[in-house]
Design an enzyme around this catalytic site. Structure first.
Site, PDB file in Angstrom:
ATOM      1  N   TYR A 141       0.781  -1.194  -0.017  1.00  0.00           N
ATOM      2  CA  TYR A 141      -0.204   0.094  -0.004  1.00  0.00           C
ATOM      3  C   TYR A 141       0.735   1.248   0.019  1.00  0.00           C
ATOM      4  O   TYR A 141       0.513   2.065  -1.010  1.00  0.00           O
ATOM      5  CB  TYR A 141      -0.875   0.186   1.165  1.00  0.00           C
ATOM      6  CG  TYR A 141      -1.785   1.008   1.105  1.00  0.00           C
ATOM      7  CD1 TYR A 141      -3.131   1.232   0.446  1.00  0.00           C
ATOM      8  CD2 TYR A 141      -1.891   2.422   2.099  1.00  0.00           C
ATOM      9  CE1 TYR A 141      -3.974   2.311   0.410  1.00  0.00           C
ATOM     10  CE2 TYR A 141      -2.397   3.473   2.081  1.00  0.00           C
ATOM     11  CZ  TYR A 141      -3.494   3.382   1.119  1.00  0.00           C
ATOM     12  OH  TYR A 141      -4.403   4.744   1.284  1.00  0.00           O
ATOM     13  N   LYS A 145       1.230   3.846  -3.174  1.00  0.00           N
ATOM     14  CA  LYS A 145       1.007   5.539  -3.191  1.00  0.00           C
ATOM     15  C   LYS A 145       2.032   6.263  -3.229  1.00  0.00           C
ATOM     16  O   LYS A 145       1.970   7.401  -3.723  1.00  0.00           O
ATOM     17  CB  LYS A 145       0.365   5.621  -1.598  1.00  0.00           C
ATOM     18  CG  LYS A 145      -1.212   5.013  -1.213  1.00  0.00           C
ATOM     19  CD  LYS A 145      -2.298   5.496  -2.417  1.00  0.00           C
ATOM     20  CE  LYS A 145      -3.511   5.416  -2.044  1.00  0.00           C
ATOM     21  NZ  LYS A 145      -4.620   6.072  -2.838  1.00  0.00           N
TER      22      LYS A 145
END
Length: 233
Positions: A141, A145
């Site tokens: 994650y 990002k």
């Protein structure tokens, strides 16, 4: 600077959380039309929104959405996934799945809608990042990002000559389904959406939506051990 009043916006992941708050906020600020996308458009509940089916990882679905929404001047890439795959232990396919949604998905959507926005005289793109763009504590994650943040910075340079401004939204914990398991102070989706729309209206390059995000961003200029104190424990 971009005027929200009279704009035609498209919000990916517009059926819940920050996306739903952005749809509401856009209408409150005078947007003429707001497309709210979801895998299942029946989950879009705003009474005025134009519900649109979209799977951001599917090029055919992205192309179909762009064909249907030819009047867009403001694109908000909000849809995302939270797989949090561990780089050493999780299947590599899980890491790829996170990147497909959080990096390649918004790239596909942006590439499809840039010509639309250009034909409509220019406009704005808002990309929804995370405080975890800057700190690698959640595996895939955080990495996805961080890559999306870099994509935004590159696109901002590429799109300025084409009359399209780009804002990146960074935020920590928000009171949504994705953070339901987190026991920590959370921002409300409405407060985050309001700051994001203020950023669009003012032409801000980045919006840092809470104290945690501002603190982490400030630490980027420090020694790596400041960000990761466990390295010196």
């Amino acid at each position: 600077m971009t005027s929200i009043e009279g704009s035609v916006a498209l919000v990916t992941g517009g059926s819940r959380g920050i996306g739903r708050a952005l749809v509401q906020g856009l209408y409150e600020r005078g947007a003429k039309k707001v497309y709210a996308t979801a895998r299942d458009p029946r989950t879009v509940t705003h009474p005025d929104a134009v519900a649109l089916a979209l799977e951001v990882t599917d090029p055919a679905s992205v192309a179909a959405a762009a064909e249907q929404a030819q009047d867009v001047t403001l694109l908000i890439n909000n849809a995302g996934a939270s797989v949090n795959a561990n780089f050493l232990e999780s299947p590599v396919e899980d890491v790829r799945r996170e990147f497909e949604t959080n990096f390649y998905g918004p790239l596909l959507v942006t590439r499809a809608f840039v010509p639309v926005i250009e034909r409509n005289g220019g406009g704005h793109i808002l990309n929804v990042h995370s405080v975890l763009s800057w700190i690698g504590v959640l595996g895939s994650y955080s990495a996805s990002k961080a890559a999306f943040w870099s994509q935004t910075n590159s696109l901002r340079l590429d799109l300025k000559p084409r009359g399209i401004e780009v804002t990146g939204l960074h935020v920590g914990y928000v009171d949504t389904d994705m953070a339901a398991h987190v026991d920590a102070p959370k921002s409300s989706p409405d407060a985050v959406a309001a700051q994001a729309l203020d950023g669009i209206a003012s032409g801000a390059f980045e919006v840092l939506a809470d104290d945690l995000t501002r603190q982490v961003k400030a630490q980027l200029s420090e020694d790596i051990a400041v960000m990761y104190p466990q390295l010196t424990a």
